[in-house]
Design a protein around this motif. Sequence first.
Motif, PDB file in Angstrom:
ATOM      1  N   PRO A   1       0.835  -1.201   0.000  1.00  0.00           N
ATOM      2  CA  PRO A   1       0.000   0.000   0.000  1.00  0.00           C
ATOM      3  C   PRO A   1       0.871   1.252   0.000  1.00  0.00           C
ATOM      4  O   PRO A   1       1.908   1.289   0.651  1.00  0.00           O
ATOM      5  CB  PRO A   1      -0.811  -0.114   1.290  1.00  0.00           C
ATOM      6  CG  PRO A   1      -0.068  -1.074   2.144  1.00  0.00           C
ATOM      7  CD  PRO A   1       0.743  -1.952   1.239  1.00  0.00           C
ATOM      8  N   ILE A   2       0.462   2.234  -0.750  1.00  0.00           N
ATOM      9  CA  ILE A   2       1.156   3.529  -0.779  1.00  0.00           C
ATOM     10  C   ILE A   2       0.184   4.562  -0.216  1.00  0.00           C
ATOM     11  O   ILE A   2      -0.932   4.686  -0.710  1.00  0.00           O
ATOM     12  CB  ILE A   2       1.576   3.907  -2.209  1.00  0.00           C
ATOM     13  CG1 ILE A   2       2.579   2.895  -2.747  1.00  0.00           C
ATOM     14  CG2 ILE A   2       2.164   5.314  -2.245  1.00  0.00           C
ATOM     15  CD1 ILE A   2       2.997   3.131  -4.184  1.00  0.00           C
ATOM     16  N   GLU A   3       0.610   5.270   0.813  1.00  0.00           N
ATOM     17  CA  GLU A   3      -0.263   6.205   1.505  1.00  0.00           C
ATOM     18  C   GLU A   3       0.142   7.648   1.228  1.00  0.00           C
ATOM     19  O   GLU A   3       1.323   7.997   1.284  1.00  0.00           O
ATOM     20  CB  GLU A   3      -0.213   5.959   3.009  1.00  0.00           C
ATOM     21  CG  GLU A   3      -0.681   4.576   3.404  1.00  0.00           C
ATOM     22  CD  GLU A   3      -0.539   4.319   4.893  1.00  0.00           C
ATOM     23  OE1 GLU A   3      -0.316   5.278   5.666  1.00  0.00           O
ATOM     24  OE2 GLU A   3      -0.646   3.153   5.285  1.00  0.00           O
ATOM     25  N   VAL A   4      -0.861   8.486   0.967  1.00  0.00           N
ATOM     26  CA  VAL A   4      -0.630   9.924   0.784  1.00  0.00           C
ATOM     27  C   VAL A   4      -0.095  10.491   2.103  1.00  0.00           C
ATOM     28  O   VAL A   4      -0.546  10.134   3.187  1.00  0.00           O
ATOM     29  CB  VAL A   4      -1.941  10.637   0.385  1.00  0.00           C
ATOM     30  CG1 VAL A   4      -1.755  12.148   0.367  1.00  0.00           C
ATOM     31  CG2 VAL A   4      -2.425  10.137  -0.967  1.00  0.00           C
ATOM     32  N   GLY A   5       0.899  11.360   1.990  1.00  0.00           N
ATOM     33  CA  GLY A   5       1.483  11.988   3.175  1.00  0.00           C
ATOM     34  C   GLY A   5       2.632  11.204   3.777  1.00  0.00           C
ATOM     35  O   GLY A   5       3.184  11.599   4.788  1.00  0.00           O
ATOM     36  N   SER A   6       3.016  10.100   3.156  1.00  0.00           N
ATOM     37  CA  SER A   6       4.118   9.282   3.660  1.00  0.00           C
ATOM     38  C   SER A   6       5.336   9.417   2.754  1.00  0.00           C
ATOM     39  O   SER A   6       5.223   9.771   1.590  1.00  0.00           O
ATOM     40  CB  SER A   6       3.705   7.807   3.723  1.00  0.00           C
ATOM     41  OG  SER A   6       2.695   7.623   4.677  1.00  0.00           O
ATOM     42  N   ARG A   7       6.499   9.129   3.343  1.00  0.00           N
ATOM     43  CA  ARG A   7       7.759   9.150   2.598  1.00  0.00           C
ATOM     44  C   ARG A   7       8.210   7.717   2.344  1.00  0.00           C
ATOM     45  O   ARG A   7       8.066   6.856   3.200  1.00  0.00           O
ATOM     46  CB  ARG A   7       8.833   9.876   3.401  1.00  0.00           C
ATOM     47  CG  ARG A   7       8.557  11.339   3.578  1.00  0.00           C
ATOM     48  CD  ARG A   7       9.554  12.033   4.503  1.00  0.00           C
ATOM     49  NE  ARG A   7      10.894  11.990   3.969  1.00  0.00           N
ATOM     50  CZ  ARG A   7      11.970  11.661   4.688  1.00  0.00           C
ATOM     51  NH1 ARG A   7      11.858  11.326   5.942  1.00  0.00           N
ATOM     52  NH2 ARG A   7      13.153  11.667   4.135  1.00  0.00           N
ATOM     53  N   TYR A   8       8.778   7.514   1.171  1.00  0.00           N
ATOM     54  CA  TYR A   8       9.240   6.190   0.768  1.00  0.00           C
ATOM     55  C   TYR A   8      10.600   6.303   0.104  1.00  0.00           C
ATOM     56  O   TYR A   8      10.931   7.314  -0.501  1.00  0.00           O
ATOM     57  CB  TYR A   8       8.286   5.568  -0.265  1.00  0.00           C
ATOM     58  CG  TYR A   8       6.919   5.248   0.277  1.00  0.00           C
ATOM     59  CD1 TYR A   8       6.616   3.974   0.742  1.00  0.00           C
ATOM     60  CD2 TYR A   8       5.935   6.220   0.330  1.00  0.00           C
ATOM     61  CE1 TYR A   8       5.354   3.671   1.242  1.00  0.00           C
ATOM     62  CE2 TYR A   8       4.673   5.932   0.836  1.00  0.00           C
ATOM     63  CZ  TYR A   8       4.393   4.659   1.283  1.00  0.00           C
ATOM     64  OH  TYR A   8       3.151   4.373   1.783  1.00  0.00           O
ATOM     65  N   VAL A   9      11.360   5.224   0.189  1.00  0.00           N
ATOM     66  CA  VAL A   9      12.487   5.019  -0.710  1.00  0.00           C
ATOM     67  C   VAL A   9      11.899   4.188  -1.836  1.00  0.00           C
ATOM     68  O   VAL A   9      11.437   3.069  -1.621  1.00  0.00           O
ATOM     69  CB  VAL A   9      13.641   4.232  -0.051  1.00  0.00           C
ATOM     70  CG1 VAL A   9      14.735   3.970  -1.073  1.00  0.00           C
ATOM     71  CG2 VAL A   9      14.185   4.961   1.151  1.00  0.00           C
ATOM     72  N   PHE A  10      11.852   4.755  -3.035  1.00  0.00           N
ATOM     73  CA  PHE A  10      11.342   4.034  -4.194  1.00  0.00           C
ATOM     74  C   PHE A  10      12.505   3.570  -5.055  1.00  0.00           C
ATOM     75  O   PHE A  10      13.420   4.331  -5.337  1.00  0.00           O
ATOM     76  CB  PHE A  10      10.431   4.917  -5.050  1.00  0.00           C
ATOM     77  CG  PHE A  10       9.076   5.172  -4.457  1.00  0.00           C
ATOM     78  CD1 PHE A  10       8.229   4.127  -4.122  1.00  0.00           C
ATOM     79  CD2 PHE A  10       8.628   6.469  -4.258  1.00  0.00           C
ATOM     80  CE1 PHE A  10       6.973   4.354  -3.593  1.00  0.00           C
ATOM     81  CE2 PHE A  10       7.365   6.712  -3.729  1.00  0.00           C
ATOM     82  CZ  PHE A  10       6.538   5.652  -3.395  1.00  0.00           C
ATOM     83  N   VAL A  11      12.462   2.321  -5.445  1.00  0.00           N
ATOM     84  CA  VAL A  11      13.377   1.771  -6.432  1.00  0.00           C
ATOM     85  C   VAL A  11      12.483   1.460  -7.622  1.00  0.00           C
ATOM     86  O   VAL A  11      11.701   0.517  -7.591  1.00  0.00           O
ATOM     87  CB  VAL A  11      14.080   0.500  -5.910  1.00  0.00           C
ATOM     88  CG1 VAL A  11      14.980  -0.092  -6.974  1.00  0.00           C
ATOM     89  CG2 VAL A  11      14.867   0.832  -4.644  1.00  0.00           C
ATOM     90  N   ALA A  12      12.555   2.312  -8.635  1.00  0.00           N
ATOM     91  CA  ALA A  12      11.574   2.264  -9.719  1.00  0.00           C
ATOM     92  C   ALA A  12      12.228   2.035 -11.072  1.00  0.00           C
ATOM     93  O   ALA A  12      13.296   2.571 -11.363  1.00  0.00           O
ATOM     94  CB  ALA A  12      10.793   3.575  -9.767  1.00  0.00           C
ATOM     95  N   ALA A  13      11.537   1.271 -11.885  1.00  0.00           N
ATOM     96  CA  ALA A  13      11.914   1.141 -13.292  1.00  0.00           C
ATOM     97  C   ALA A  13      11.547   2.453 -13.981  1.00  0.00           C
ATOM     98  O   ALA A  13      10.820   3.282 -13.416  1.00  0.00           O
ATOM     99  CB  ALA A  13      11.162  -0.029 -13.927  1.00  0.00           C
ATOM    100  N   ASN A  14      12.035   2.668 -15.184  1.00  0.00           N
ATOM    101  CA  ASN A  14      11.696   3.909 -15.900  1.00  0.00           C
ATOM    102  C   ASN A  14      10.197   4.045 -16.146  1.00  0.00           C
ATOM    103  O   ASN A  14       9.698   5.149 -16.285  1.00  0.00           O
ATOM    104  CB  ASN A  14      12.456   4.005 -17.224  1.00  0.00           C
ATOM    105  CG  ASN A  14      13.888   4.464 -17.018  1.00  0.00           C
ATOM    106  OD1 ASN A  14      14.192   5.183 -16.067  1.00  0.00           O
ATOM    107  ND2 ASN A  14      14.771   4.037 -17.893  1.00  0.00           N
TER     108      ASN A  14
END
Length: 143
Positions: free
Chosen positions: A90-103
Motif C-alpha cells: 500500500p502507498i499512503e498519501v502523506g508518507s515518505r518512501y524510498v522508491f526503487v523504480a523502473a523507468n
Amino acid sequence: MKFLFVILLLVISGSTLACSCAQLSGRDVMESGYGENVFIAFVTEAKTEPSNGKYVTVVAKFEVEKVFKTGDFIPSEVETYLDSAACGFPIEVGSRYVFVAANDGEVNYCTSRLIPEYEHDVEIDRYLKDLEANMKQLEITKD
C-alpha cells in the motif's frame, strides 16, 4: 483420502500465490539492475485502479526529496499492486518512501521501503546509509 488431497492442493496452490523475495540491501539495489531510479519521495496523491489481472494497482504521484540513482529520467508516477501476494504494497498519501523504480514507474515490496514518520527504525536507517555509501562509491567509479 479425497479430503486430504483437496487440503494439500489448496496449500500448494496458495503458496504459489505469495510473493517470494527478500528485501534487498542498499548495496544490492545500487549495484544491480533492479531499478533504474532510486530516490526518496513524499507521496502527494494515490489512487487505486483495476489491472488486467486479478490484483488492484496503486498509482501514486510524489515530490522527490533525494535522488540516489537515476536512469534516463525519474518517472512522474509510481505504480505497484496493492496485494502483497503480487509483491505489491500500500502507498499512503502523506508518507515518505524510498522508491526503487523502473523507468516505467513500477515499484515493489522487494526493493522499496516506507520511511516511518514518528518511530525510529534501525533497519531503514541502515538501508538509507547503505544507499548513500554506495551512491558515493558509484560516483567514484564513474570518474
